[in-house]
Design an enzyme around this catalytic site. Structure first.
Site, PDB file in Angstrom:
ATOM      1  N   GLY A 284       0.819  -1.217   0.000  1.00 26.17           N
ATOM      2  CA  GLY A 284       0.000   0.000   0.000  1.00 26.17           C
ATOM      3  C   GLY A 284       0.849   1.261   0.000  1.00 26.17           C
ATOM      4  CB  ALA A 285      -0.154   4.844  -0.076  1.00 26.49           C
TER       5      ALA A 285
ATOM      6  CB  SER B 277      -0.326  -7.818  -3.162  1.00 26.72           C
ATOM      7  OG  SER B 277      -1.066  -6.740  -3.644  1.00 26.72           O
TER       8      SER B 277
ATOM      9  CG  HIS C 269      -2.132  15.774   5.361  1.00 26.50           C
ATOM     10  ND1 HIS C 269      -2.520  15.353   4.114  1.00 26.50           N
ATOM     11  CD2 HIS C 269      -2.457  14.767   6.223  1.00 26.50           C
ATOM     12  CE1 HIS C 269      -3.049  14.136   4.206  1.00 26.50           C
ATOM     13  NE2 HIS C 269      -3.009  13.754   5.472  1.00 26.50           N
TER      14      HIS C 269
ATOM     15  CB  CYS D 109      -1.254  11.626   8.444  1.00 25.92           C
ATOM     16  SG  CYS D 109      -2.925  11.406   7.827  1.00 25.92           S
TER      17      CYS D 109
HETATM   18  P1  NAP Z   1      -3.639   1.364   0.661  1.00 29.47           P
HETATM   19  O1  NAP Z   1      -2.729   2.075  -0.258  1.00 29.47           O
HETATM   20  O2  NAP Z   1      -5.040   1.126   0.255  1.00 29.47           O
HETATM   21  O3  NAP Z   1      -2.955  -0.049   1.043  1.00 29.47           O
HETATM   22  C1  NAP Z   1      -3.609  -1.018   1.811  1.00 29.47           C
HETATM   23  C2  NAP Z   1      -2.653  -2.146   2.141  1.00 29.47           C
HETATM   24  O4  NAP Z   1      -3.292  -3.060   3.024  1.00 29.47           O
HETATM   25  C3  NAP Z   1      -2.213  -2.951   0.923  1.00 29.47           C
HETATM   26  O5  NAP Z   1      -0.903  -3.420   1.120  1.00 29.47           O
HETATM   27  C4  NAP Z   1      -3.196  -4.113   0.961  1.00 29.47           C
HETATM   28  O6  NAP Z   1      -2.723  -5.259   0.300  1.00 29.47           O
HETATM   29  C5  NAP Z   1      -3.254  -4.362   2.444  1.00 29.47           C
HETATM   30  N1  NAP Z   1      -4.437  -5.129   2.811  1.00 29.47           N
HETATM   31  C6  NAP Z   1      -5.717  -4.887   2.474  1.00 29.47           C
HETATM   32  N2  NAP Z   1      -6.524  -5.857   2.968  1.00 29.47           N
HETATM   33  C7  NAP Z   1      -5.729  -6.720   3.620  1.00 29.47           C
HETATM   34  C8  NAP Z   1      -5.948  -7.924   4.328  1.00 29.47           C
HETATM   35  N3  NAP Z   1      -7.167  -8.426   4.472  1.00 29.47           N
HETATM   36  N4  NAP Z   1      -4.888  -8.548   4.892  1.00 29.47           N
HETATM   37  C9  NAP Z   1      -3.649  -8.054   4.751  1.00 29.47           C
HETATM   38  N5  NAP Z   1      -3.373  -6.931   4.079  1.00 29.47           N
HETATM   39  C10 NAP Z   1      -4.395  -6.267   3.530  1.00 29.47           C
HETATM   40  O7  NAP Z   1      -3.730   2.119   2.054  1.00 29.47           O
HETATM   41  P2  NAP Z   1      -2.618   3.012   2.790  1.00 29.47           P
HETATM   42  O8  NAP Z   1      -2.789   4.432   2.457  1.00 29.47           O
HETATM   43  O9  NAP Z   1      -1.280   2.397   2.618  1.00 29.47           O
HETATM   44  O10 NAP Z   1      -3.072   2.885   4.279  1.00 29.47           O
HETATM   45  C11 NAP Z   1      -3.119   1.661   4.958  1.00 29.47           C
HETATM   46  C12 NAP Z   1      -3.661   1.893   6.354  1.00 29.47           C
HETATM   47  O11 NAP Z   1      -2.693   2.594   7.108  1.00 29.47           O
HETATM   48  C13 NAP Z   1      -4.913   2.774   6.373  1.00 29.47           C
HETATM   49  O12 NAP Z   1      -6.052   2.003   6.158  1.00 29.47           O
HETATM   50  C14 NAP Z   1      -4.838   3.401   7.706  1.00 29.47           C
HETATM   51  O13 NAP Z   1      -5.450   2.592   8.681  1.00 29.47           O
HETATM   52  C15 NAP Z   1      -3.354   3.495   7.925  1.00 29.47           C
HETATM   53  N6  NAP Z   1      -2.883   4.849   7.622  1.00 29.47           N
HETATM   54  C16 NAP Z   1      -2.419   5.518   8.596  1.00 29.47           C
HETATM   55  C17 NAP Z   1      -1.972   6.780   8.385  1.00 29.47           C
HETATM   56  C18 NAP Z   1      -1.524   7.552   9.518  1.00 29.47           C
HETATM   57  O14 NAP Z   1      -1.700   8.715   9.464  1.00 29.47           O
HETATM   58  N7  NAP Z   1      -0.963   6.993  10.518  1.00 29.47           N
HETATM   59  C19 NAP Z   1      -1.955   7.370   7.147  1.00 29.47           C
HETATM   60  C20 NAP Z   1      -2.448   6.652   6.125  1.00 29.47           C
HETATM   61  C21 NAP Z   1      -2.906   5.372   6.385  1.00 29.47           C
HETATM   62  P3  NAP Z   1      -3.147  -5.623  -1.227  1.00 29.47           P
HETATM   63  O15 NAP Z   1      -2.080  -5.045  -2.108  1.00 29.47           O
HETATM   64  O16 NAP Z   1      -3.099  -7.125  -1.224  1.00 29.47           O
HETATM   65  O17 NAP Z   1      -4.491  -5.071  -1.481  1.00 29.47           O
HETATM   66  C1  3JM Z   2      -6.030   7.005   7.611  1.00 22.80           C
HETATM   67  O1  3JM Z   2      -9.943   0.893   6.502  1.00 22.80           O
HETATM   68  C2  3JM Z   2      -9.633   1.572   7.467  1.00 22.80           C
HETATM   69  O2  3JM Z   2      -9.994   1.312   8.614  1.00 22.80           O
HETATM   70  C3  3JM Z   2      -8.681   2.718   7.244  1.00 22.80           C
HETATM   71  C4  3JM Z   2      -9.181   4.064   7.600  1.00 22.80           C
HETATM   72  C5  3JM Z   2      -8.032   5.068   7.636  1.00 22.80           C
HETATM   73  C6  3JM Z   2      -7.419   5.444   8.824  1.00 22.80           C
HETATM   74  C7  3JM Z   2      -7.773   4.746  10.091  1.00 22.80           C
HETATM   75  O3  3JM Z   2      -8.823   5.040  10.671  1.00 22.80           O
HETATM   76  O4  3JM Z   2      -6.973   3.923  10.514  1.00 22.80           O
HETATM   77  C8  3JM Z   2      -7.622   5.639   6.431  1.00 22.80           C
HETATM   78  C9  3JM Z   2      -6.615   6.598   6.427  1.00 22.80           C
HETATM   79  C10 3JM Z   2      -6.425   6.426   8.807  1.00 22.80           C
HETATM   80  C11 3JM Z   2      -5.800   6.879  10.057  1.00 22.80           C
HETATM   81  O5  3JM Z   2      -4.576   6.971  10.117  1.00 22.80           O
HETATM   82  O6  3JM Z   2      -6.495   7.231  11.006  1.00 22.80           O
END
Ligand code: NAP
Ligand code: 3JM
Length: 348
Positions: free
Chosen positions: A16-17, A44, A252, A132
Site C-alpha cells: 500500500g501507499a 498481492s 498535508h 497523519c
Molecule cells: P492502501 O494504499 O489502500 O494499502 C492497503 C494495504 O493493506 C495494501 O498493502 C493491501 O494489500 C493491504 N491489505 C488490504 N486488505 C488486507 C488484508 N485483508 N490482509 C492483509 N493486508 C491487507 O492504504 P494506505 O494508504 O497504505 O493505508 C493503509 C492503512 O494505514 C490505512 O487504512 C490506515 O489505517 C493506515 N494509515 C495511517 C496513516 C496515519 O496517518 N498513521 C496514514 C495513512 C494510512 P493488497 O495489495 O493485497 O491489497
Molecule cells: C487514515 O480501513 C480503514 O480502517 C482505514 C481508515 C483510515 C485510517 C484509520 O482510521 O486507521 C484511512 C486513512 C487512517 C488513520 O490513520 O487514522
C-alpha cells in the site's frame, strides 16, 4: 541468554501507499534487521519487492505469519489490525499499529517520538502511530505548550489524497484527465470509500474525511481532537478541528489558531521555541515570501512551520501554518522512529 543484535521485522500492508514508504525508508536507514517479511492480502501475494539487494516475495497475512517476528509494522486498515494485531502479539511480536483500531485504548501508548517518546516503555505489546494530521500538529504544538502553556486550539486542514490510500491517487489522476478532456469526472472512492455518496476531488475541496459521527464532526476530526489530548497529556485542552481534502497528491497543510497561557508574547518568542524544537523546521520570512507548501515538504521527514502571526484581537492568540509529508512523518517515518526507539532503548 545472549542479547539480540538484529531483529525480525514484518511489514503488514507492504504493497500500500504507507507500506511502500515504510520499505523505502527502511532501505535507507540502518536499523538492525535480521529477516524482513512483506505481508498483504491474497491479492498481492506472490509479488516480488526488492529490499537491500534481495527480492522478497509478498505473502498473504495470516496468524502464523508472525511466528518468530520481533516487530510488526501494521498499515493495512483498521479491520486487518483488529483481526491480526492480537495474533501478532500472541506470537510474541511487538506491534506498531498505524491504524485507528487501538489508538484510544488506555493500555496502548500513542506516540510521536519528539513529543512523548517515553510513553513507549509502558506498552503491553502494541504501540499506536497517530493519525497523519495529528502527528504534524502535535509536533508543532507540544514545544509551544511546554514553553508558554496552551488553552485552546482550532485547526483547519488542507489534506492530500494519498492519505486515503493508493487508489485515491489514481482517482484524482483520472479525474484530472477526464476534466481536461471535457468528460464527466467519475467519483467512486472519495470522500470515503464505504460511504453512500462520492464527489469529484479534482478542482474541488471536500469537507469530509472519514465518516460522520453523531456530533456532526467527522471521524478524522474526532481523531485529531482525541489523539492530540492523549499524546500531549492534556485532557483539558479546548480543541476543535475541520478536516478538508484537497486535490493535492502528497503532504498535508494545516492552519492552526492557538491560545497560549502566557501574556504579552511576540512572534519572535514563538519563532525561538519552534527553531529549537525537535523534528520541526521553521520556514517563516514574509519579506522573502518564505513559507512551507505541500510541494516543498514532500519527501522530507520534518514538520515545517511558517506564517506565524499574532492574533489582531487576542493578546494570547497566534496563527501558524504547519506542513508535512503525510506518508513520511505522518505515517511511515513516525512508525520507524517508534520501532527504532524500541530497539535502541531495549523496550521490546
Ligand atoms: P492502501 O494504499 O489502500 O494499502 C492497503 C494495504 O493493506 C495494501 O498493502 C493491501 O494489500 C493491504 N491489505 C488490504 N486488505 C488486507 C488484508 N485483508 N490482509 C492483509 N493486508 C491487507 O492504504 P494506505 O494508504 O497504505 O493505508 C493503509 C492503512 O494505514 C490505512 O487504512 C490506515 O489505517 C493506515 N494509515 C495511517 C496513516 C496515519 O496517518 N498513521 C496514514 C495513512 C494510512 P493488497 O495489495 O493485497 O491489497
Ligand atoms: C487514515 O480501513 C480503514 O480502517 C482505514 C481508515 C483510515 C485510517 C484509520 O482510521 O486507521 C484511512 C486513512 C487512517 C488513520 O490513520 O487514522
Amino acid at each position: 541468554m545472549t542479547e539480540k543484535t538484529a531483529y525480525n521485522i514484518a511489514v503488514v500492508g507492504a504493497t500500500g501507499a504507507v507500506g511502500k514508504k515504510i520499505i523505502q525508508i527502511l532501505e535507507n536507514k540502518d536499523l538492525p534487521i535480521n529477516e524482513i517479511k512483506f505481508l498483504s492480502s491474497e491479492r498481492s501475494a506472490g509479488k516480488k519487492i526488492p529490499f537491500k539487494g534481495k527480492e522478497i516475495t509478498v505473502e498473504a497475512a495470516i496468524p502464523d505469519s508472525f511466528a518468530g517476528v520481533d516487530i510488526a509494522l501494521f498499515s493495512a486498515g483498521g479491520s486487518v489490525s483488529k483481526q491480526l494485531v492480537p495474533e501478532a502479539v500472541k506470537h510474541g511480536a511487538v506491534v506498531v499499529d498505524n491504524t485507528s483500531a487501538y489508538r484510544m485504548d488506555s493500555d496502548v501508548p500513542l506516540v510521536v517520538p519528539e513529543v512523548n517518546q517515553s510513553d513507549i516503555q509502558n506498552h503491553q505489546g502494541i504501540i499506536a502511530n497517530p493519525n497523519c494530521s495529528t502527528i504534524q500538529m502535535v509536533a508543532a504544538l507540544k514545544p509551544l505548550k511546554d514553553a508558554y502553556g496552551m488553552e485552546r486550539v482550532i485547526v483547519s486542514t488542507y489534506q492530500a489524497v494519498s492519505g486515503a490510500g493508493e487508489k485515491a491517487n489514481g482517482e484524482l489522476d483520472a479525474q484530472i484527465n477526464q476534466y481536461t478532456a471535457n468528460e464527466e469526472m467519475q467519483a467512486e472512492l472519495l470522500p470515503v470509500k464505504g460511504d453512500e455518496k462520492h464527489y469529484p476531488i479534482a478542482f474541488n475541496a471536500l469537507p469530509q474525511i472519514d465518516v460522520f459521527q453523531e456530533n456532526g464532526y467527522t471521524f478524522e476530526e474526532m481523531k485529531m481532537i482525541n489523539e492530540t489530548k492523549k499524546i500531549m497529556h492534556a485532557p483539558g485542552l479546548s480543541i476543535a478541528a475541520t478536516c478538508v481534502r484537497l486535490p493535492i497528491f502528497r503532504s498535508h497543510a494545516e492552519s492552526i489558531y492557538i491560545e497560549v497561557e502566557k501574556e504579552g508574547l511576540t512572534v519572535t518568542d514563538l519563532w525561538n521555541v519552534l527553531n529549537d524544537a525537535d523534528g520541526v523546521v521553521l520556514e517563516d520570512d514574509p519579506t522573502e515570501q518564505i513559507y512551507p507548501t505541500p510541494l516543498s515538504a514532500t519527501g522530507k521527514e520534518a514538520v515545517f512551520v511558517g506564517r506565524v502571526r499574532k492574533d489582531l484581537d487576542n493578546d494570547k492568540g497566534f496563527h501558524i501554518w504547519v506542513v508535512s509529508d503525510n506518508l513520511v512523518k505522518g505515517a511511515a517515518w513516525n512508525t520507524i522512529q517508534i520501532a527504532a526507539s524500541l530497539i535502541q532503548n531495549k523496550w521490546l
